[in-house]
Design an enzyme around this catalytic site. Structure first.
Site, PDB file in Angstrom:
ATOM      1  N   ASP A 171      -3.367 -12.472   8.855  1.00  0.00           N
ATOM      2  CA  ASP A 171      -3.858 -12.003   7.593  1.00  0.00           C
ATOM      3  C   ASP A 171      -5.218 -11.135   7.720  1.00  0.00           C
ATOM      4  OD1 ASP A 171      -1.975 -13.417   6.491  1.00  0.00           O
ATOM      5  OD2 ASP A 171      -2.955 -15.508   6.445  1.00  0.00           O
ATOM      6  N   ARG A 194      -0.603 -20.825   0.443  1.00  0.00           N
ATOM      7  CA  ARG A 194      -1.415 -21.992   0.757  1.00  0.00           C
ATOM      8  C   ARG A 194      -2.809 -21.418   1.043  1.00  0.00           C
ATOM      9  NH1 ARG A 194       1.226 -23.814   6.266  1.00  0.00           N
ATOM     10  NH2 ARG A 194       1.620 -21.425   6.196  1.00  0.00           N
ATOM     11  N   THR A 201       2.940 -17.799   1.822  1.00  0.00           N
ATOM     12  CA  THR A 201       3.210 -19.294   1.239  1.00  0.00           C
ATOM     13  C   THR A 201       2.214 -19.771   0.018  1.00  0.00           C
ATOM     14  OG1 THR A 201       1.587 -20.007   2.736  1.00  0.00           O
ATOM     15  CG2 THR A 201       4.132 -19.987   3.432  1.00  0.00           C
ATOM     16  N   SER A 220      -0.492 -14.957   1.719  1.00  0.00           N
ATOM     17  CA  SER A 220       0.614 -13.941   1.056  1.00  0.00           C
ATOM     18  C   SER A 220       1.953 -14.261   1.114  1.00  0.00           C
ATOM     19  CB  SER A 220       0.390 -12.584   1.765  1.00  0.00           C
ATOM     20  OG  SER A 220      -0.900 -12.313   1.976  1.00  0.00           O
ATOM     21  N   GLY A 254      -5.757  -8.160   7.497  1.00  0.00           N
ATOM     22  CA  GLY A 254      -5.549  -6.878   6.253  1.00  0.00           C
ATOM     23  C   GLY A 254      -4.771  -5.914   7.136  1.00  0.00           C
ATOM     24  N   LYS A 255      -3.943  -6.325   8.050  1.00  0.00           N
ATOM     25  CA  LYS A 255      -3.137  -5.383   8.789  1.00  0.00           C
ATOM     26  C   LYS A 255      -2.472  -4.190   7.858  1.00  0.00           C
ATOM     27  CE  LYS A 255      -1.126  -8.795  10.972  1.00  0.00           C
ATOM     28  NZ  LYS A 255      -1.934  -9.882  10.541  1.00  0.00           N
ATOM     29  N   GLY A 256      -1.591  -4.778   7.001  1.00  0.00           N
ATOM     30  CA  GLY A 256      -0.841  -4.271   6.119  1.00  0.00           C
ATOM     31  C   GLY A 256      -1.697  -2.797   5.395  1.00  0.00           C
ATOM     32  N   GLN A 306       1.270 -11.573  12.372  1.00  0.00           N
ATOM     33  CA  GLN A 306       0.489 -12.583  12.862  1.00  0.00           C
ATOM     34  C   GLN A 306      -0.914 -12.082  13.511  1.00  0.00           C
ATOM     35  OE1 GLN A 306       4.053 -12.966  13.618  1.00  0.00           O
ATOM     36  NE2 GLN A 306       3.924 -13.454  11.525  1.00  0.00           N
ATOM     37  N   ARG A 328      -6.282 -20.628   2.633  1.00  0.00           N
ATOM     38  CA  ARG A 328      -6.496 -20.327   3.950  1.00  0.00           C
ATOM     39  C   ARG A 328      -7.657 -21.139   4.162  1.00  0.00           C
ATOM     40  NH1 ARG A 328      -5.655 -13.960   3.089  1.00  0.00           N
ATOM     41  NH2 ARG A 328      -3.408 -14.011   3.229  1.00  0.00           N
ATOM     42  N   ASN A 335       7.853 -14.373   8.186  1.00  0.00           N
ATOM     43  CA  ASN A 335       6.532 -15.299   8.037  1.00  0.00           C
ATOM     44  C   ASN A 335       5.206 -14.348   8.065  1.00  0.00           C
ATOM     45  OD1 ASN A 335       6.764 -14.085  10.780  1.00  0.00           O
ATOM     46  ND2 ASN A 335       6.017 -15.670  11.992  1.00  0.00           N
ATOM     47  N   GLY A 368       3.002 -11.634   5.922  1.00  0.00           N
ATOM     48  CA  GLY A 368       2.752 -11.185   4.492  1.00  0.00           C
ATOM     49  C   GLY A 368       1.918 -10.210   4.701  1.00  0.00           C
ATOM     50  N   HIS A 369       2.246  -9.049   4.444  1.00  0.00           N
ATOM     51  CA  HIS A 369       1.351  -7.663   4.655  1.00  0.00           C
ATOM     52  C   HIS A 369       1.212  -6.954   3.242  1.00  0.00           C
ATOM     53  CE1 HIS A 369       2.218  -7.435   9.160  1.00  0.00           C
ATOM     54  NE2 HIS A 369       1.775  -8.489   8.833  1.00  0.00           N
TER      55      HIS A 369
HETATM   56  P1  GDP Z   1      -2.205  -8.913   6.731  1.00  0.00           P
HETATM   57  O1  GDP Z   1      -1.277  -9.914   6.917  1.00  0.00           O
HETATM   58  O2  GDP Z   1      -3.225  -9.054   8.105  1.00  0.00           O
HETATM   59  O3  GDP Z   1      -1.564  -7.590   6.418  1.00  0.00           O
HETATM   60  O4  GDP Z   1      -3.169  -9.676   5.762  1.00  0.00           O
HETATM   61  P2  GDP Z   1      -2.963  -9.990   4.176  1.00  0.00           P
HETATM   62  O5  GDP Z   1      -2.179  -8.887   3.438  1.00  0.00           O
HETATM   63  O6  GDP Z   1      -1.906 -11.481   4.274  1.00  0.00           O
HETATM   64  O7  GDP Z   1      -4.128 -10.391   3.805  1.00  0.00           O
HETATM   65  C1  GDP Z   1      -5.243  -9.801   3.669  1.00  0.00           C
HETATM   66  C2  GDP Z   1      -5.713  -9.899   2.059  1.00  0.00           C
HETATM   67  O8  GDP Z   1      -6.944  -9.014   1.800  1.00  0.00           O
HETATM   68  C3  GDP Z   1      -4.666  -8.898   1.316  1.00  0.00           C
HETATM   69  O9  GDP Z   1      -4.771  -9.703  -0.166  1.00  0.00           O
HETATM   70  C4  GDP Z   1      -5.338  -7.736   1.155  1.00  0.00           C
HETATM   71  O10 GDP Z   1      -5.050  -6.831  -0.071  1.00  0.00           O
HETATM   72  C5  GDP Z   1      -6.818  -8.111   1.108  1.00  0.00           C
HETATM   73  N1  GDP Z   1      -7.591  -6.973   1.772  1.00  0.00           N
HETATM   74  C6  GDP Z   1      -7.379  -6.260   2.981  1.00  0.00           C
HETATM   75  N2  GDP Z   1      -8.531  -5.563   3.090  1.00  0.00           N
HETATM   76  C7  GDP Z   1      -9.379  -5.808   2.320  1.00  0.00           C
HETATM   77  C8  GDP Z   1     -10.967  -5.652   2.257  1.00  0.00           C
HETATM   78  O11 GDP Z   1     -11.327  -4.577   3.169  1.00  0.00           O
HETATM   79  N3  GDP Z   1     -11.369  -6.070   1.310  1.00  0.00           N
HETATM   80  C9  GDP Z   1     -10.910  -7.178   0.442  1.00  0.00           C
HETATM   81  N4  GDP Z   1     -11.569  -7.641  -0.460  1.00  0.00           N
HETATM   82  N5  GDP Z   1      -9.551  -7.416   0.540  1.00  0.00           N
HETATM   83  C10 GDP Z   1      -8.873  -7.036   1.590  1.00  0.00           C
HETATM   84  P1  IMO Z   2       0.613 -11.910   8.934  1.00  0.00           P
HETATM   85  O1  IMO Z   2       1.632 -11.007   9.748  1.00  0.00           O
HETATM   86  C1  IMO Z   2      -1.290 -16.004   9.081  1.00  0.00           C
HETATM   87  C2  IMO Z   2       1.289 -19.261  10.871  1.00  0.00           C
HETATM   88  C3  IMO Z   2       1.733 -20.322  10.137  1.00  0.00           C
HETATM   89  C4  IMO Z   2       1.728 -21.412  11.126  1.00  0.00           C
HETATM   90  C5  IMO Z   2       2.037 -20.749  12.459  1.00  0.00           C
HETATM   91  C6  IMO Z   2       3.502 -21.011  12.726  1.00  0.00           C
HETATM   92  O2  IMO Z   2       0.678 -12.025   7.390  1.00  0.00           O
HETATM   93  O3  IMO Z   2      -0.526 -11.989   9.419  1.00  0.00           O
HETATM   94  P2  IMO Z   2       5.802 -19.783  11.804  1.00  0.00           P
HETATM   95  O4  IMO Z   2       6.107 -19.470  10.188  1.00  0.00           O
HETATM   96  O5  IMO Z   2       5.535 -18.626  12.782  1.00  0.00           O
HETATM   97  O6  IMO Z   2       6.589 -20.844  12.374  1.00  0.00           O
HETATM   98  O7  IMO Z   2       4.293 -20.308  11.767  1.00  0.00           O
HETATM   99  O8  IMO Z   2       1.569 -19.516  12.308  1.00  0.00           O
HETATM  100  N1  IMO Z   2       1.556 -17.766  10.777  1.00  0.00           N
HETATM  101  C7  IMO Z   2       0.656 -17.086  10.130  1.00  0.00           C
HETATM  102  N2  IMO Z   2      -0.640 -17.038   9.727  1.00  0.00           N
HETATM  103  N3  IMO Z   2      -0.417 -14.875   8.849  1.00  0.00           N
HETATM  104  C8  IMO Z   2       0.513 -14.632   9.414  1.00  0.00           C
HETATM  105  O9  IMO Z   2       1.252 -13.243   9.288  1.00  0.00           O
HETATM  106  C9  IMO Z   2       1.593 -15.782  10.019  1.00  0.00           C
HETATM  107  N4  IMO Z   2       2.621 -15.978  10.331  1.00  0.00           N
HETATM  108  C10 IMO Z   2       2.843 -17.200  10.629  1.00  0.00           C
HETATM  109  O10 IMO Z   2       0.785 -20.634   8.944  1.00  0.00           O
HETATM  110  O11 IMO Z   2       0.175 -22.022  11.244  1.00  0.00           O
HETATM  111 MG    MG Z   3      -0.670 -11.733   5.946  1.00  0.00          MG
END
Ligand code: GDP
Ligand code: IMO
Ligand code: MG
Length: 434
Positions: free
Chosen positions: A14, A310, A308, A306, A16-18, A231, A312, A39, A41-42
Site C-alpha cells: 500500500d 481494514r 478489505t 483498498s 501507492g504503487k498503483g 504487496q 491500517r 490480495n 489493491g492498487h
Molecule cells: P498500492 O497498493 O501500493 O497501490 O497502494 P494503495 O492504493 O493500496 O494505497 C495507497 C492509497 O494512498 C490510495 O488510496 C491512493 O489513492 C493514495 N495515494 C497514493 N499516493 C498518494 C499521495 O502521494 N498522497 C496521498 N494523500 N494519497 C496518496
Molecule cells: P498491495 O499490492 C498490504 C497482507 C495481508 C496479510 C498478508 C498475507 O495493495 O500493496 P495474503 O492475502 O497474501 O494471504 O495476506 O499480507 N497483504 C497486503 N498488505 N497491501 C497488499 O497489497 C497486501 N497483500 C497482502 O494483509 O497481512
Molecule cells: Mg494496496
C-alpha cells in the site's frame, strides 16, 4: 539491449504503487504484473474518479498500452471478470489490451475456503490474510497440484478441476472448519463456483498468451516494459517478516521468475516508499504507533485497506527495514508517496537503528517476531505548508527537503519523484537521476 524496468513497494504494501505506475505508464509500451493476485489493491485517481485494481495492471487507463498478467500471478477468474466489468462501466474496454499468461495459476473457489480454514485453525497466530486464496493457490503450484490458466483451453478441464476440488474438500474436513455459512465476496460457495466457471468462459475471449515469449519479442523490438510489483518487500515470502507475509516473491528477483526474463534484462528499479509506514494484517511492525499520533496518520492518510477496508496500522518511517529492502531489490531510484500527509506534524521521527537489550543494530534482524526490538529515532522538524498543490521540488519547504535529504543520506539512494496526493497530477520530479 532493451530492459525491463521494475517498480515495487519497499514496505508492507500500500505504498501507492498503483498511482505511480499509472503516472509512469506514459513512458512505457507495456505494463506487467509478475506476482501476487487479488490480495493487491492498487488505487488510481484520475480527475477525482477513484479506481481500485486488484489483478489488472495499473497501465490499463492508457488505451495504447499493453497490460500483461504474467506467469507469476495467481488469477481468480471471478475477480478478474468483476474487474473487467467494472472497467467496462467506466468505458474502459480491457479485452483488447489485457494479455494473460497461460502459465498463471488459477485460484479455485476451494482455495479461498482453504485460506479461511487455515486462518481459523491458526487462532492467535493468524496471518490476517486478505482471504483471496493466495497462500493455498501458491501452495498447490509448488506442490505441483495446481491448475494453470492455459488449462481452460483444453478438454478435460472440468474433470481436473473436480479432482483438485475434492482434494481440497478432504483437507477442509480435516481442519474441522464449518464453511456452510461462509461467503465468498458476499455470495455462497455454490453460486460463486458457478460464476467462477462462467468467468473462465469469458476469459477465453481474451488474449491468452505465452507471455515469456511475448515479452522477449517485445524487448527485441525495443519496446519498453514496466514490471508492477504487488504487496511490498517486507511481505516477501523469503525475506519478509515470516510467517506474517504473503506467498510470493515480492522482491525484484520475482520479476525474473514471474515474467520469464533473465537478471541481465532488469533495468531501473524504482522503490516506492510511503513517507511513513503502514501495515495491514498481523505481524511485527517495530515503529508502530498505538497512540494519537498513529491515529492522526490514519485519519490524514485515509489509511484503510483498498482490498478489505481494514484500518491500517501506522507508524514512523523505519530506515532499518528500508535499507534492507533497498539492498534486496537493488533499488536505483526511490519515489516517495504521501508526503502531503505529514504536513502539520511539528516534528517527525525517523527510525535509524534498533536496540535489543544493550545492543544497537542497524540490520534487519531474524528474530523480529520473537524478541523485543526498540526503535531508536532521529527527530526532524516538520513543516506546516500543504504540499498537495506543489508543482516542483524547489517550491517545497526547506524542512521537507531536509527530511528527504536525511533519508537519502541514510540509505544512499536518491529520491527521483515525490507524490503529494492521490491524483495522477500530484507528483513532481526532484531532478535527481535514478
Ligand atoms: P498500492 O497498493 O501500493 O497501490 O497502494 P494503495 O492504493 O493500496 O494505497 C495507497 C492509497 O494512498 C490510495 O488510496 C491512493 O489513492 C493514495 N495515494 C497514493 N499516493 C498518494 C499521495 O502521494 N498522497 C496521498 N494523500 N494519497 C496518496
Ligand atoms: P498491495 O499490492 C498490504 C497482507 C495481508 C496479510 C498478508 C498475507 O495493495 O500493496 P495474503 O492475502 O497474501 O494471504 O495476506 O499480507 N497483504 C497486503 N498488505 N497491501 C497488499 O497489497 C497486501 N497483500 C497482502 O494483509 O497481512
Ligand atoms: Mg494496496
Amino acid at each position: 539491449m532493451a530492459k525491463v524496468d521494475v517498480l515495487l513497494g519497499l514496505q508492507w504494501g500500500d505504498e501507492g504503487k498503483g498511482k505511480v505506475v499509472d503516472v509512469l505508464s506514459q513512458d512505457y509500451d507495456i505494463v506487467a504484473r509478475f506476482q501476487g493476485g487479488a490480495n493487491a489493491g492498487h488505487t488510481l485517481e484520475i480527475d477525482g474518479d477513484k479506481h481500485i485494481l486488484h489483478l489488472i495492471p495499473s497501465g490499463i487507463f492508457h488505451a495504447d498500452k499493453i497490460n500483461i498478467i504474467g506467469n507469476g500471478v495467481v488469477i481468480d477468474p471471478f475477480i478478474l471478470r468483476k474487474e473487467v466489468i467494472s472497467l467496462r462501466n467506466k468505458k474502459i474496454d480491457a479485452s483488447g489490451n489485457l494479455y494473460l499468461s497461460k502459465k498463471a495459476h488459477l485460484i479455485l473457489p476451494t482455495h479461498r475456503l482453504l485460506d479461511a480454514a487455515y486462518e481459523f485453525s491458526k487462532g492467535k497466530m493468524k496471518i490476517g490474510s486478505t482471504m483471496k486464496g493466495i497462500g493455498p493457490a501458491y501452495t498447490d503450484k509448488t506442490a505441483r497440484n495446481g491448475l494453470r490458466l492455459g488449462e481452460i483451453l483444453y478438454s478435460g478441464f472440468y474433470d481436473r478441476y473436480t479432482s483438485l476440488k475434492e482434494q481440497h474438500m478432504r483437507i477442509i474436513s480435516l481442519l474441522d472448519w464449518d464453511y456452510s455459512d461462509f461467503l465468498l465476496d458476499g455470495i455462497p460457495f455454490g453460486e460463486y463456483e458457478s460464476q467462477w466457471f462462467e468467468s473462465t468462459e469469458m476469459l477465453k475471449h481474451f488474449h491468452i498468451i505465452d507471455s515469456e515469449h511475448f515479452i522477449h519479442k517485445s524487448l527485441n523490438e525495443n519496446r519498453t516494459i514496466l514490471a508492477e510489483g504487488a504487496q511490498g518487500t517486507m511481505l516477501d515470502v523469503e525475506f519478509g517478516t515470516y510467517p506474517f507475509v504473503t506467498s510470493s516473491s515480492t522482491v525484484c528477483a520475482g520479476v525474473c521468475t514471474g515474467l520469464g526474463i533473465a537478471p541481465s534484462r532488469v533495468g531501473k528499479v524504482y522503490g516506492i516508499v510511503k513517507a511513513y509506514c503502514t501495515r495491514v494484517g498481523e505481524g511485527p511492525f517495530p515503529t508502530e504507533l498505538n497512540n494519537a499520533t498513529g491515529d492522526l496518520m490514519r485519519d490524514k492518510g485515509n489509511e484503510f485497506g483498498s482490498t478489505t477496508g481494514r484500518p491500517r496500522r501506522c507508524g514512523w518511517l523505519d530506515l532499518v527495514a528500508l535499507r534492507y529492502a533497498i539492498m534486496l531489490n537493488g533499488v536505483t531510484g526511490l519515489i516517495m508517496t504521501k508526503a502531503d500527509v505529514l504536513s502539520g506534524f511539528k516534528s517527525l521521527k525517523v527510525c535509524t537503528r534498533y536496540r535489543r537489550n544493550h545492543e544497537i543494530i542497524d540490520v534487519f534482524p531474524y528474530g523480529i517476531q520473537h524478541e523485543k526490538f526498540t526503535p531508536l529515532y532521529e527527530e526532524l522538524s516538520g513543516w506546516e505548508q500543504d504540499l498537495s498543490s506543489i508543482g516542483s521540488y524547489g517550491e517545497a519547504p526547506q524542512t521537507f527537503r531536509d527530511y528527504v535529504r536525511f533519508i537519502e543520506e541514510e540509505v544512499r539512494v536518491p529520491f527521483v519523484q515525490i507524490s503529494t496526493g492521490a491524483d495522477r497530477k500530484q507528483i513532481f520530479r526532484t531532478g535527481r537521476a535514478s
